[in-house]
Design a protein around this motif. Sequence first.
Motif, PDB file in Angstrom:
ATOM      1  N   GLN A 185       0.801  -1.218   0.000  1.00 12.69           N
ATOM      2  CA  GLN A 185       0.000   0.000   0.000  1.00 12.69           C
ATOM      3  C   GLN A 185       0.835   1.271   0.000  1.00 12.69           C
ATOM      4  O   GLN A 185       0.303   2.357   0.224  1.00 12.69           O
ATOM      5  CB  GLN A 185      -0.917   0.018   1.231  1.00 12.69           C
ATOM      6  N   ASP A 220       2.053   7.172   0.232  1.00 11.41           N
ATOM      7  CA  ASP A 220       1.047   6.244   0.750  1.00 11.41           C
ATOM      8  C   ASP A 220      -0.343   6.853   0.556  1.00 11.41           C
ATOM      9  O   ASP A 220      -1.317   6.408   1.110  1.00 11.41           O
ATOM     10  CB  ASP A 220       1.306   5.898   2.220  1.00 11.41           C
ATOM     11  N   LYS A 221      -0.380   7.903  -0.295  1.00 15.63           N
ATOM     12  CA  LYS A 221      -1.641   8.625  -0.517  1.00 15.63           C
ATOM     13  C   LYS A 221      -2.393   8.102  -1.727  1.00 15.63           C
ATOM     14  O   LYS A 221      -3.609   8.190  -1.785  1.00 15.63           O
ATOM     15  CB  LYS A 221      -1.354  10.117  -0.754  1.00 15.63           C
ATOM     16  N   CYS A 222      -1.654   7.613  -2.696  1.00 13.47           N
ATOM     17  CA  CYS A 222      -2.238   7.258  -3.984  1.00 13.47           C
ATOM     18  C   CYS A 222      -1.866   5.814  -4.308  1.00 13.47           C
ATOM     19  O   CYS A 222      -0.697   5.431  -4.192  1.00 13.47           O
ATOM     20  CB  CYS A 222      -1.668   8.218  -5.032  1.00 13.47           C
ATOM     21  N   ALA A 223      -2.847   5.017  -4.682  1.00  8.16           N
ATOM     22  CA  ALA A 223      -2.607   3.585  -4.899  1.00  8.16           C
ATOM     23  C   ALA A 223      -1.696   3.318  -6.099  1.00  8.16           C
ATOM     24  O   ALA A 223      -1.025   2.286  -6.154  1.00  8.16           O
ATOM     25  CB  ALA A 223      -3.935   2.858  -5.083  1.00  8.16           C
ATOM     26  N   THR A 245       2.001   1.620  -6.074  1.00  3.90           N
ATOM     27  CA  THR A 245       2.130   0.704  -4.933  1.00  3.90           C
ATOM     28  C   THR A 245       1.673  -0.691  -5.374  1.00  3.90           C
ATOM     29  O   THR A 245       1.105  -0.857  -6.450  1.00  3.90           O
ATOM     30  CB  THR A 245       1.254   1.143  -3.732  1.00  3.90           C
ATOM     31  N   ARG A 257      -0.753  -2.241  -4.548  1.00  2.78           N
ATOM     32  CA  ARG A 257      -2.192  -2.264  -4.714  1.00  2.78           C
ATOM     33  C   ARG A 257      -2.597  -2.096  -6.182  1.00  2.78           C
ATOM     34  O   ARG A 257      -3.564  -2.704  -6.651  1.00  2.78           O
ATOM     35  CB  ARG A 257      -2.804  -1.156  -3.859  1.00  2.78           C
ATOM     36  N   SER A 274      -3.776   7.294 -17.918  1.00  4.01           N
ATOM     37  CA  SER A 274      -3.557   7.973 -16.644  1.00  4.01           C
ATOM     38  C   SER A 274      -2.941   7.001 -15.650  1.00  4.01           C
ATOM     39  O   SER A 274      -3.179   5.796 -15.720  1.00  4.01           O
ATOM     40  CB  SER A 274      -4.889   8.501 -16.130  1.00  4.01           C
ATOM     41  N   CYS A 311      -3.685   6.948 -12.545  1.00  4.15           N
ATOM     42  CA  CYS A 311      -4.724   6.637 -11.546  1.00  4.15           C
ATOM     43  C   CYS A 311      -5.228   5.200 -11.697  1.00  4.15           C
ATOM     44  O   CYS A 311      -5.608   4.768 -12.783  1.00  4.15           O
ATOM     45  CB  CYS A 311      -5.880   7.622 -11.702  1.00  4.15           C
ATOM     46  N   THR A 312      -5.250   4.461 -10.589  1.00  5.21           N
ATOM     47  CA  THR A 312      -5.668   3.059 -10.602  1.00  5.21           C
ATOM     48  C   THR A 312      -7.075   2.894 -11.179  1.00  5.21           C
ATOM     49  O   THR A 312      -7.331   1.973 -11.949  1.00  5.21           O
ATOM     50  CB  THR A 312      -5.624   2.482  -9.168  1.00  5.21           C
ATOM     51  N   VAL A 313      -7.957   3.804 -10.803  1.00  6.85           N
ATOM     52  CA  VAL A 313      -9.354   3.710 -11.249  1.00  6.85           C
ATOM     53  C   VAL A 313      -9.459   3.874 -12.768  1.00  6.85           C
ATOM     54  O   VAL A 313     -10.116   3.089 -13.447  1.00  6.85           O
ATOM     55  CB  VAL A 313     -10.226   4.764 -10.527  1.00  6.85           C
ATOM     56  N   TRP A 314      -8.788   4.889 -13.300  1.00  8.88           N
ATOM     57  CA  TRP A 314      -8.846   5.109 -14.752  1.00  8.88           C
ATOM     58  C   TRP A 314      -8.109   3.994 -15.505  1.00  8.88           C
ATOM     59  O   TRP A 314      -8.534   3.588 -16.584  1.00  8.88           O
ATOM     60  CB  TRP A 314      -8.267   6.457 -15.158  1.00  8.88           C
ATOM     61  N   ALA A 355     -10.267   0.995 -15.940  1.00  4.92           N
ATOM     62  CA  ALA A 355     -11.220   1.168 -17.037  1.00  4.92           C
ATOM     63  C   ALA A 355     -10.525   0.954 -18.384  1.00  4.92           C
ATOM     64  O   ALA A 355     -11.086   0.325 -19.291  1.00  4.92           O
ATOM     65  CB  ALA A 355     -11.850   2.554 -16.968  1.00  4.92           C
ATOM     66  N   LYS A 383      -7.205  13.659 -13.909  1.00  4.01           N
ATOM     67  CA  LYS A 383      -6.077  12.739 -13.734  1.00  4.01           C
ATOM     68  C   LYS A 383      -6.306  11.753 -12.595  1.00  4.01           C
ATOM     69  O   LYS A 383      -5.786  10.650 -12.603  1.00  4.01           O
ATOM     70  CB  LYS A 383      -4.802  13.538 -13.437  1.00  4.01           C
ATOM     71  N   CYS A 384      -7.027  12.210 -11.585  1.00  2.97           N
ATOM     72  CA  CYS A 384      -7.179  11.412 -10.365  1.00  2.97           C
ATOM     73  C   CYS A 384      -8.672  11.247 -10.092  1.00  2.97           C
ATOM     74  O   CYS A 384      -9.407  12.218  -9.986  1.00  2.97           O
ATOM     75  CB  CYS A 384      -6.497  12.148  -9.220  1.00  2.97           C
ATOM     76  N   ALA A 385      -9.118  10.003  -9.980  1.00  2.00           N
ATOM     77  CA  ALA A 385     -10.544   9.728  -9.834  1.00  2.00           C
ATOM     78  C   ALA A 385     -11.128  10.264  -8.529  1.00  2.00           C
ATOM     79  O   ALA A 385     -12.329  10.488  -8.422  1.00  2.00           O
ATOM     80  CB  ALA A 385     -10.797   8.224  -9.939  1.00  2.00           C
ATOM     81  N   ARG A 387     -16.774   9.795  -9.861  1.00  2.00           N
ATOM     82  CA  ARG A 387     -16.430   8.385  -9.781  1.00  2.00           C
ATOM     83  C   ARG A 387     -16.175   7.927  -8.346  1.00  2.00           C
ATOM     84  O   ARG A 387     -16.433   6.783  -7.978  1.00  2.00           O
ATOM     85  CB  ARG A 387     -15.188   8.130 -10.636  1.00  2.00           C
ATOM     86  N   ILE A 405     -18.067   4.624  -6.944  1.00  5.24           N
ATOM     87  CA  ILE A 405     -17.376   3.426  -6.461  1.00  5.24           C
ATOM     88  C   ILE A 405     -17.693   3.147  -4.994  1.00  5.24           C
ATOM     89  O   ILE A 405     -17.965   2.012  -4.607  1.00  5.24           O
ATOM     90  CB  ILE A 405     -15.850   3.547  -6.691  1.00  5.24           C
ATOM     91  N   ASN A 431      -8.238   8.390   3.984  1.00  2.00           N
ATOM     92  CA  ASN A 431      -7.701   8.213   2.630  1.00  2.00           C
ATOM     93  C   ASN A 431      -8.441   9.057   1.614  1.00  2.00           C
ATOM     94  O   ASN A 431      -9.655   9.152   1.655  1.00  2.00           O
ATOM     95  CB  ASN A 431      -7.823   6.753   2.202  1.00  2.00           C
ATOM     96  N   CYS A 469      -7.430   8.660  -1.872  1.00  2.18           N
ATOM     97  CA  CYS A 469      -7.414   7.785  -3.051  1.00  2.18           C
ATOM     98  C   CYS A 469      -8.664   6.888  -3.054  1.00  2.18           C
ATOM     99  O   CYS A 469      -9.008   6.293  -2.037  1.00  2.18           O
ATOM    100  CB  CYS A 469      -6.150   6.929  -3.022  1.00  2.18           C
ATOM    101  N   VAL A 475      -9.184   4.027  -4.334  1.00  2.00           N
ATOM    102  CA  VAL A 475      -8.867   2.624  -4.073  1.00  2.00           C
ATOM    103  C   VAL A 475      -8.696   2.375  -2.569  1.00  2.00           C
ATOM    104  O   VAL A 475      -9.215   1.403  -2.029  1.00  2.00           O
ATOM    105  CB  VAL A 475      -7.592   2.224  -4.848  1.00  2.00           C
ATOM    106  N   PHE A 476      -7.995   3.274  -1.896  1.00  2.00           N
ATOM    107  CA  PHE A 476      -7.795   3.124  -0.456  1.00  2.00           C
ATOM    108  C   PHE A 476      -9.083   3.431   0.319  1.00  2.00           C
ATOM    109  O   PHE A 476      -9.374   2.792   1.328  1.00  2.00           O
ATOM    110  CB  PHE A 476      -6.647   4.015   0.024  1.00  2.00           C
TER     111      PHE A 476
END
Lengths: 261, 262
Positions: free
Chosen positions: A103, A123-126, A129, A131, A162, A164-167, A170, B124-126, B131, B135, B162, B164, B166-167
Amino acid sequence: MIVAGCDIGSLTTKVVLFDGKKILASSIIKSKPKPEDGAYEALQQACAIATVNQDTITYCVGTGYGRKRVPFANDTISEISCHTKGAFYLYPNVRTIIDIGGQDCKVISLNTQGEVDRFVTNDKCAAGTGRFLEVMAKVLKVELQELSNMAKKGNEAITLASACTVWAQADVIKYLNEGISKENIALGVCKSMAKRVGVLVNQASIKKDVCITGGVAKNTAVVKELENLLGVTIIKITNVDPQLTGALGAALFAYQKAGGK
Amino acid sequence: MIVAGCDIGSTTAKAVILDDSTIIATILLPVEGSPKDAALLLLSSVQEKTGIQPSQIEAWCGTGYGQKNIPYASIVESEIVCHAKGIQFIDSDVRTIIDIGGQDAKVCRIDAYGNVQRYVYNDKCASGTGRFLEITADVLEVPITELAILDAKGVKEVTLSNQCVVFAETEVISLLNSGEDMGNIVKGLHRALASRVASLALSIGVEEKIAFTGGVAHNAGMVGALERVLKTKLVVHEYCQMMGALGAALIAQERIKNRVAS
């Protein structure tokens, strides 16, 4: 004298038993909802392998995200310090440590004495990491451990728009629907992961030798992409599981604290 | 003179039909498949639902993420410009627009004439977009349309550690497991998104009045959270999700008038 290091991470709990000269035994288990349970189980496993009684352990240092929850720890020390200690012990020429956990991701810069010069952490953005890889493996319907081998079979990496894990998730679904091979997608995923970690590494500035620790160190496809990106050779720790570096460092501290040299 | 604006977003497609200065119809459809499919479906449902024939519409202006895939739009304009035009038509006192869509968030400062002065954008960041709610609502197993109802039942905002998505997803699961009240969790989620978008807004500064637009503005819980973070009342119009399409229609009208004049 036998000492122990226990590293409670977000995904795995690790224990290393050390006698001042060598690692007697180690264990890696999945972290439990109650971190204390995981710590006990990991300790029991390691003790069973070394055939030692838990009571014979003189000193234990806890580290990692859940370090305050190690019930049998005499003291706690930060992950940064323990990783540095462990990596420097295994490889004294190391000056930059890239540690990618489940993480988080840390880049530590150290001096010739093995002391921490500076560090950066995410540790802010997945993204960047473990994850991120975990999510992508799930979408690709493969085991996390298989992702690396799959990527190595790819020959034309897809690009993820991107970090970003979410994008990215997709995007991966879109590529799967278009009929792009899982191998090429896995390769693109590993490239994207390396790119994100590379940003953090460049923030810390890089000194040779560079070594990689943490669970993601086992993903050789990501390591290779990172080497290409940074233009350096990354030392892979082979004599000890790279995931154990933090627990080993904790055990080394425990040995010092217990009066060993 | 009848003109139309069409906004193909990532999640929904919108159309506004304008007869001089009267909005005579609005249409909202979910985007399934390609942006082009959505644009064509939008055109046929304009006919079906309003009885207006395509030949009656003098011009279409397209905007949004899929603006280049609208075969019948003779004019294309950026989302930011369209949003500014749209909101100025609704309330000319608005100086700041905060728009939260399904996959982005934008903040735009406008002058008294609806001209764009500054803007910032996050795609750039969900975590700073619709979103995030989509989610986390999924984790809570509630339809996104019910978030406002749950928010109203909450008594306190749970603090999420958190940002993010995902977190936060994992954090919501552990909050549920620890028995935390759903309403309080939803309040906390709204607060988290509001804080994230507010920091985007504050990076260019805000000036009142502030309008909240985009699909997320339909969520009263989210409106409350954003008002608490920004410490001010927000303008939320029933057509909050239509602002881009409305602006596009106004631009189509302007272009035709200019053409006639010249």
